[in-house]
Design an enzyme around this catalytic site. Structure first.
Site, PDB file in Angstrom:
ATOM      1  N   HIS A  29     -13.112   3.882   9.290  1.00  0.00           N
ATOM      2  CA  HIS A  29     -12.367   2.719   8.794  1.00  0.00           C
ATOM      3  C   HIS A  29     -12.936   2.249   7.455  1.00  0.00           C
ATOM      4  CE1 HIS A  29      -9.668  -0.824  10.224  1.00  0.00           C
ATOM      5  NE2 HIS A  29      -9.482  -0.530   8.949  1.00  0.00           N
ATOM      6  N   THR A  71      -4.206   5.454   7.780  1.00  0.00           N
ATOM      7  CA  THR A  71      -5.221   4.529   7.287  1.00  0.00           C
ATOM      8  C   THR A  71      -4.799   3.096   7.581  1.00  0.00           C
ATOM      9  OG1 THR A  71      -4.193   4.544   5.092  1.00  0.00           O
ATOM     10  CG2 THR A  71      -6.023   6.072   5.453  1.00  0.00           C
ATOM     11  N   ARG A 122      11.651  -0.517   7.097  1.00  0.00           N
ATOM     12  CA  ARG A 122      12.653  -1.524   7.405  1.00  0.00           C
ATOM     13  C   ARG A 122      13.766  -1.468   6.353  1.00  0.00           C
ATOM     14  NH1 ARG A 122       9.157  -6.874   7.595  1.00  0.00           N
ATOM     15  NH2 ARG A 122       8.515  -5.914   5.625  1.00  0.00           N
ATOM     16  N   GLU A 129     -12.816   0.021  17.941  1.00  0.00           N
ATOM     17  CA  GLU A 129     -13.742   0.087  16.813  1.00  0.00           C
ATOM     18  C   GLU A 129     -14.859  -0.932  16.987  1.00  0.00           C
ATOM     19  OE1 GLU A 129     -11.720  -0.207  13.081  1.00  0.00           O
ATOM     20  OE2 GLU A 129     -10.348   1.444  13.506  1.00  0.00           O
ATOM     21  N   ILE A 152       0.836  -1.205   0.000  1.00  0.00           N
ATOM     22  CA  ILE A 152       0.000   0.000   0.000  1.00  0.00           C
ATOM     23  C   ILE A 152       0.868   1.251   0.000  1.00  0.00           C
ATOM     24  CG2 ILE A 152      -1.767   1.294   1.255  1.00  0.00           C
ATOM     25  CD1 ILE A 152      -2.819  -1.373   2.314  1.00  0.00           C
ATOM     26  N   ARG A 174      -3.337   1.429  11.213  1.00  0.00           N
ATOM     27  CA  ARG A 174      -3.879   1.028  12.507  1.00  0.00           C
ATOM     28  C   ARG A 174      -3.569   2.110  13.525  1.00  0.00           C
ATOM     29  NH1 ARG A 174      -5.842  -1.824   9.461  1.00  0.00           N
ATOM     30  NH2 ARG A 174      -6.208  -4.084   9.502  1.00  0.00           N
TER      31      ARG A 174
END
Length: 335
Positions: free
Chosen positions: A285, A234, A175, A265, A155, A236
């Site tokens: 969400h 978008t 990373r 949530e 993403i 967590r």
């Protein structure tokens, strides 16, 4: 098999083309959200295969103990909401496709929509117009600004490509292997996490939530952002230390936020601080919630059920449960 689908808020699942994969099975679909163990146990008492829509419902040991007929949990993506060890102990297979090579373009597109909405104040300007007023302020152009991608996975890479198309300067922090890939694909790599937070005009989070990434964005990180910067999440909510974003926004660094995810949530607390800040855009969400994305996700989920029913489970995250079952069968045959 008796199959139950939880949390299908808009009764969408039965309208999907891929729903035909469950033809011949006894399928029950629930459209509301329930987390109470007693209520869930009653709903799921005869369920053999349980379909979860992302992390909407938590499956822990106290609930599993009340579901003696449950054999399979089928879902897609990460599973912090499932007690996998408890499932293994009770002989429940957990199948969850990690969809290698297939980013959620729906989430990437929502991310970009939030960025545009925040920089051009679209929700606020619309509210002004609805109230009988005209323009309430001057927006900001994205071109030549710096877009920071924190986590260069599927993403994050898609959002980076959108930024490049809009003429933004893309910089990545992730990373080591992900940064090497980002550099190979023509993006700048920040020399340090501190400089990354300092230089971004837009900083978008795109990391999976695992133990190593929980709270990876700290109050000190946010404190180094520009007062004109936008933080977008978008992914967590738990990637950010609890309450750190609210406090940072109150202190003015960053100057704006756009969030699609929350600690708890569904989040229905109208007094939540983020919902009451004029410099914050909030959505419920929606990242993966498109019909196209549902077709992709539920194709995987239903394929896992079909494979299990045929005796060949796929995408199993707790293979020990299968090993134990095979050993039990062999022991029974020998005796």
């Amino acid at each position: 098999m008796k199959i139950t689908v939880l949390d299908d808020y808009h009764d969408t699942v039965r309208t999907l083309v891929c729903f035909k994969k469950l033809a011949g099975h006894d399928v029950t679909i629930w459209n509301d959200h329930v987390q109470d163990i007693g209520a869930l146990a009653e709903r799921l008492k005869d369920t053999e295969a349980l379909v979860l829509i992302r992390e909407r419902t938590h499956i822990r040991a106290p609930l599993l103990e009340k579901l003696p007929k449950l054999k399979l949990i089928s879902q897609r993506s990460v599973y912090p909401h499932i007690d996998v060890n408890a499932c293994t102990d009770r002989g429940v297979v957990v199948s969850s496709s990690q969809h290698p090579g297939t980013p959620s373009y729906a989430t990437a597109e929502l991310t970009w929509g939030l960025i545009l909405s925040a920089f051009r104040q679209i929700p606020q300007q619309m509210a002004s117009l609805q109230a009988g007023n005209w323009q309430i302020g001057v927006g900001t152009t994205l071109r030549n600004k710096t877009l920071g991608i924190f986590g260069y996975g599927r993403i994050g890479a898609a959002v980076a490509s959108y930024g490049r198309a809009f003429g933004m300067n893309v910089v990545v922090w992730a990373r080591p292997n992900s940064m090497l890939r980002a550099k190979a694909e023509g993006h700048l790599v920040a020399p340090s996490k501190l400089s990354f937070f300092e230089r971004c005009d837009v900083l978008s989070l795109h990391m999976r939530l695992v133990d190593a990434t929980r709270g990876i964005v700290t109050a000190d990180d946010l404190r180094h952002m520009k007062p004109t910067a936008l933080l977008v999440n978008t992914s967590r909510a738990q990637l950010i230390v609890r309450d750190a974003l609210v406090e940072a926004l109150r202190a003015g660094r960053p100057g704006m936020a756009a969030v699609d995810v929350y600690e708890d949530e569904p989040m229905r607390d109208t007094a939540h601080p983020l919902l009451n800040m004029p410099n914050v855009i909030c959505t419920p969400h929606l990242g993966y919630v498109t019909r196209d994305e549902y077709e992709i996700q539920f194709t995987d989920i239903f394929d896992q059920i079909v494979a299990f029913d045929r005796g060949s489970p796929i995408n199993v995250v707790n293979p020990d449960v299968i090993t134990s079952a095979v050993q039990s069968l062999l022991q029974s045959a020998e005796s």
